[in-house]
Design a protein around this motif. Sequence first.
Motif, PDB file in Angstrom:
ATOM      1  N   ARG A   1     -50.519 -30.503  32.828  1.00 38.34           N
ATOM      2  CA  ARG A   1     -49.260 -29.258  32.094  1.00 38.34           C
ATOM      3  C   ARG A   1     -49.506 -28.397  33.174  1.00 38.34           C
ATOM      4  O   ARG A   1     -48.231 -28.073  33.547  1.00 38.34           O
ATOM      5  CB  ARG A   1     -49.787 -29.582  31.102  1.00 38.34           C
ATOM      6  N   ALA A   2     -50.280 -28.223  33.184  1.00 38.63           N
ATOM      7  CA  ALA A   2     -50.764 -27.385  34.875  1.00 38.63           C
ATOM      8  C   ALA A   2     -50.819 -27.279  35.786  1.00 38.63           C
ATOM      9  O   ALA A   2     -50.745 -26.397  37.279  1.00 38.63           O
ATOM     10  CB  ALA A   2     -52.444 -26.497  34.640  1.00 38.63           C
ATOM     11  N   ARG A   3     -50.011 -28.861  36.433  1.00 39.32           N
ATOM     12  CA  ARG A   3     -49.375 -29.063  37.934  1.00 39.32           C
ATOM     13  C   ARG A   3     -48.262 -28.269  37.904  1.00 39.32           C
ATOM     14  O   ARG A   3     -47.735 -27.992  38.999  1.00 39.32           O
ATOM     15  CB  ARG A   3     -49.374 -30.500  37.331  1.00 39.32           C
ATOM     16  N   ALA A   4     -47.304 -28.120  37.263  1.00 43.70           N
ATOM     17  CA  ALA A   4     -46.347 -27.425  37.151  1.00 43.70           C
ATOM     18  C   ALA A   4     -45.883 -25.425  36.555  1.00 43.70           C
ATOM     19  O   ALA A   4     -46.777 -25.766  35.417  1.00 43.70           O
ATOM     20  CB  ALA A   4     -45.072 -28.313  36.702  1.00 43.70           C
ATOM     21  N   ALA A   5     -45.460 -24.661  37.224  1.00 45.12           N
ATOM     22  CA  ALA A   5     -45.717 -23.853  36.066  1.00 45.12           C
ATOM     23  C   ALA A   5     -44.915 -23.967  35.279  1.00 45.12           C
ATOM     24  O   ALA A   5     -44.200 -24.825  34.535  1.00 45.12           O
ATOM     25  CB  ALA A   5     -44.987 -23.332  37.108  1.00 45.12           C
ATOM     26  N   PRO A   6     -45.238 -22.633  33.790  1.00 50.77           N
ATOM     27  CA  PRO A   6     -45.132 -22.494  32.886  1.00 50.77           C
ATOM     28  C   PRO A   6     -43.779 -22.917  32.482  1.00 50.77           C
ATOM     29  O   PRO A   6     -42.846 -23.137  31.703  1.00 50.77           O
ATOM     30  CB  PRO A   6     -45.599 -21.596  32.072  1.00 50.77           C
ATOM     31  N   ASP A   7     -42.676 -22.204  33.643  1.00 51.48           N
ATOM     32  CA  ASP A   7     -41.655 -21.739  33.672  1.00 51.48           C
ATOM     33  C   ASP A   7     -40.463 -23.058  34.117  1.00 51.48           C
ATOM     34  O   ASP A   7     -39.094 -22.619  34.649  1.00 51.48           O
ATOM     35  CB  ASP A   7     -40.482 -20.566  34.113  1.00 51.48           C
ATOM     36  N   GLN A   8     -41.024 -24.060  35.033  1.00 48.35           N
ATOM     37  CA  GLN A   8     -40.292 -25.400  34.909  1.00 48.35           C
ATOM     38  C   GLN A   8     -39.392 -26.354  33.527  1.00 48.35           C
ATOM     39  O   GLN A   8     -40.753 -27.073  34.052  1.00 48.35           O
ATOM     40  CB  GLN A   8     -41.535 -26.452  35.633  1.00 48.35           C
ATOM     41  N   PRO A   9     -39.192 -25.718  33.440  1.00 52.28           N
ATOM     42  CA  PRO A   9     -38.961 -27.364  31.954  1.00 52.28           C
ATOM     43  C   PRO A   9     -38.713 -28.571  32.489  1.00 52.28           C
ATOM     44  O   PRO A   9     -39.621 -29.526  30.953  1.00 52.28           O
ATOM     45  CB  PRO A   9     -37.807 -26.324  31.143  1.00 52.28           C
ATOM     46  N   ASP A  10     -37.897 -28.921  33.370  1.00 51.95           N
ATOM     47  CA  ASP A  10     -37.407 -29.848  33.653  1.00 51.95           C
ATOM     48  C   ASP A  10     -39.169 -30.445  34.113  1.00 51.95           C
ATOM     49  O   ASP A  10     -39.237 -32.036  33.634  1.00 51.95           O
ATOM     50  CB  ASP A  10     -37.058 -30.567  35.056  1.00 51.95           C
ATOM     51  N   ALA A  11     -39.866 -30.455  34.579  1.00 47.94           N
ATOM     52  CA  ALA A  11     -41.630 -30.359  36.018  1.00 47.94           C
ATOM     53  C   ALA A  11     -42.350 -30.390  34.041  1.00 47.94           C
ATOM     54  O   ALA A  11     -43.231 -31.500  34.132  1.00 47.94           O
ATOM     55  CB  ALA A  11     -42.413 -29.372  36.729  1.00 47.94           C
ATOM     56  N   GLN A  12     -41.857 -29.670  32.717  1.00 47.45           N
ATOM     57  CA  GLN A  12     -43.142 -29.655  31.572  1.00 47.45           C
ATOM     58  C   GLN A  12     -42.670 -31.115  30.941  1.00 47.45           C
ATOM     59  O   GLN A  12     -43.462 -31.738  31.006  1.00 47.45           O
ATOM     60  CB  GLN A  12     -43.209 -28.341  31.441  1.00 47.45           C
ATOM     61  N   ALA A  13     -41.091 -31.679  31.052  1.00 43.68           N
ATOM     62  CA  ALA A  13     -41.276 -31.806  30.073  1.00 43.68           C
ATOM     63  C   ALA A  13     -41.553 -33.751  30.616  1.00 43.68           C
ATOM     64  O   ALA A  13     -41.834 -34.459  29.834  1.00 43.68           O
ATOM     65  CB  ALA A  13     -39.155 -32.300  29.887  1.00 43.68           C
ATOM     66  N   PHE A  14     -41.778 -34.069  32.204  1.00 43.07           N
ATOM     67  CA  PHE A  14     -41.958 -34.670  33.090  1.00 43.07           C
ATOM     68  C   PHE A  14     -43.318 -35.263  32.523  1.00 43.07           C
ATOM     69  O   PHE A  14     -43.978 -36.331  31.996  1.00 43.07           O
ATOM     70  CB  PHE A  14     -41.749 -34.523  33.609  1.00 43.07           C
ATOM     71  N   LEU A  15     -44.365 -34.004  32.434  1.00 40.08           N
ATOM     72  CA  LEU A  15     -45.792 -34.317  32.178  1.00 40.08           C
ATOM     73  C   LEU A  15     -46.170 -33.509  30.992  1.00 40.08           C
ATOM     74  O   LEU A  15     -47.074 -34.641  30.844  1.00 40.08           O
ATOM     75  CB  LEU A  15     -46.358 -32.735  32.269  1.00 40.08           C
ATOM     76  N   ASP A  16     -45.191 -33.614  29.758  1.00 39.53           N
ATOM     77  CA  ASP A  16     -44.988 -34.341  28.329  1.00 39.53           C
ATOM     78  C   ASP A  16     -45.124 -35.933  28.679  1.00 39.53           C
ATOM     79  O   ASP A  16     -46.018 -36.173  28.272  1.00 39.53           O
ATOM     80  CB  ASP A  16     -44.144 -33.601  27.943  1.00 39.53           C
ATOM     81  N   ARG A  17     -44.832 -36.484  29.322  1.00 36.63           N
ATOM     82  CA  ARG A  17     -44.695 -37.819  29.633  1.00 36.63           C
ATOM     83  C   ARG A  17     -45.742 -38.440  30.348  1.00 36.63           C
ATOM     84  O   ARG A  17     -46.588 -39.427  29.534  1.00 36.63           O
ATOM     85  CB  ARG A  17     -43.775 -37.774  29.819  1.00 36.63           C
ATOM     86  N   VAL A  18     -46.631 -38.094  30.318  1.00 34.47           N
ATOM     87  CA  VAL A  18     -47.516 -38.301  31.236  1.00 34.47           C
ATOM     88  C   VAL A  18     -48.564 -37.851  30.570  1.00 34.47           C
ATOM     89  O   VAL A  18     -49.595 -38.653  30.507  1.00 34.47           O
ATOM     90  CB  VAL A  18     -47.215 -37.132  33.138  1.00 34.47           C
ATOM     91  N   THR A  19     -48.618 -36.802  30.030  1.00 32.02           N
ATOM     92  CA  THR A  19     -50.079 -36.499  29.096  1.00 32.02           C
ATOM     93  C   THR A  19     -50.083 -37.391  28.034  1.00 32.02           C
ATOM     94  O   THR A  19     -51.007 -38.261  27.169  1.00 32.02           O
ATOM     95  CB  THR A  19     -49.784 -35.512  28.634  1.00 32.02           C
ATOM     96  N   ARG A  20     -48.646 -38.450  27.523  1.00 32.18           N
ATOM     97  CA  ARG A  20     -49.045 -39.882  26.325  1.00 32.18           C
ATOM     98  C   ARG A  20     -49.355 -40.472  26.814  1.00 32.18           C
ATOM     99  O   ARG A  20     -49.905 -41.496  26.183  1.00 32.18           O
ATOM    100  CB  ARG A  20     -48.455 -39.092  25.319  1.00 32.18           C
ATOM    101  N   GLU A  21     -49.377 -40.820  27.943  1.00 34.82           N
ATOM    102  CA  GLU A  21     -50.148 -42.169  28.739  1.00 34.82           C
ATOM    103  C   GLU A  21     -51.229 -42.037  28.546  1.00 34.82           C
ATOM    104  O   GLU A  21     -52.264 -43.588  29.325  1.00 34.82           O
ATOM    105  CB  GLU A  21     -48.957 -41.820  30.072  1.00 34.82           C
ATOM    106  N   VAL A  22     -52.028 -41.216  29.003  1.00 36.38           N
ATOM    107  CA  VAL A  22     -53.163 -41.092  28.646  1.00 36.38           C
ATOM    108  C   VAL A  22     -54.101 -41.182  28.318  1.00 36.38           C
ATOM    109  O   VAL A  22     -53.676 -40.524  26.952  1.00 36.38           O
ATOM    110  CB  VAL A  22     -53.428 -39.081  29.077  1.00 36.38           C
ATOM    111  N   ALA A  23     -55.360 -42.898  28.528  1.00 43.49           N
ATOM    112  CA  ALA A  23     -55.739 -43.257  27.347  1.00 43.49           C
ATOM    113  C   ALA A  23     -56.306 -42.027  26.547  1.00 43.49           C
ATOM    114  O   ALA A  23     -57.032 -40.977  26.930  1.00 43.49           O
ATOM    115  CB  ALA A  23     -56.369 -44.543  27.832  1.00 43.49           C
TER     116      ALA A  23
END
Length: 385
Positions: free
Chosen positions: A98-120
Amino acid sequence: MEPVDAAIPRMTEDGLAVVLGGRTYGDDAKADRIGNLRQMSVPKEMDAFTVALTRQSKLLALRAGSAQDAIYGAYGNDLELLSRYRNAFKRTIDAALRARAAPDQPDAQAFLDRVTREVAEIVHEPTLDLGPDALQLEGNELLGRLQTQVRTEVASLKQAVAVWLHLLAEAEYVSIIEWFNPKALRYHFFRMEAFRTELGRNKTTTGDMITGRTITTTVQNRVEVFNERRVHTVVNARVQTPDEYRGRVPKRIARLLDAIPAEVRPFVTIIDGMVSQEVIHRRVASSRIETQTRAVYIPDPALALFNTWAINGWGGSTQEPALSLYQGHAISNANKILALELTGTAAVTMLAAVAEGRRGAIAAGIICLILTLFQQLGLRIEPKT
């Protein structure tokens, strides 16, 4: 910048297998990838992991002749200990992504939320045995058996964490740190940004003045998420703990450090140095990748686990505001000490005024302030190495 063919599936430097420290990454020709990773040697830096769990084990702390209820309680504690450390590493990587993007980037954070769910998850379940057969053993025999199992479990969990981080490196969730010598290395980290562009706006009005009007506005936006892979070659590298590091950090990195669980924090370091070469792979929308190589010489810190895996970083040729402090930062601690010292100075000054009068109070206050100044300079100025 020359675009790379869009057919390239991953943003890697060459797409070939890489051998670092006796470990192989990106070798797609091997069918049994996980089996191959399990055969890799665990980095020596992870010995600290073994020490930490061994010291906290209640079973290993028990001595011969311990009561049965003490053994049973220690068994439950050690089960919880192993699970807690396993889950803490997963939470750390989620925070790093999630720290790949700034916290004030909601679209990037939404993308990263999906990425974190893919991590086994880390593949490890404790197998300490306190079943019916074990409960029939005499106390010292049961304790000895459980202590042997704990040592085996600690070694197994250490290997499971290492294999998991190796897999994340292959999938480019984290980076392998390639040490050329104790002062030079290469690693990469990811940055992500999202841009929203309004393509059109349509306003419709229905109803009338009598029944009431409804105004509907439809806005069409294009949202593009850009992903950068920054490969940094670093010289004059220094390894510091987060508590030792004196520099300020970007807000996203401060949030990451604050989110790292206490179990993992002792294994986190900040590797600071000067980046001498920077290669940037930037994925533009989803159509092409642009690559740019720059020769630079500017500060370049990275967050690392066991000095082997880089989980995030900042610095390089693209300036990013680094104004934030995190919990346990040297300057944060200095600020807390300063508040206590000023309170103590005021108290000493008032006592001196009662005992010695105005001149004594002034003298005492000046002495206290001078001592405070020198101590604060020592806490805030980074020592030369």
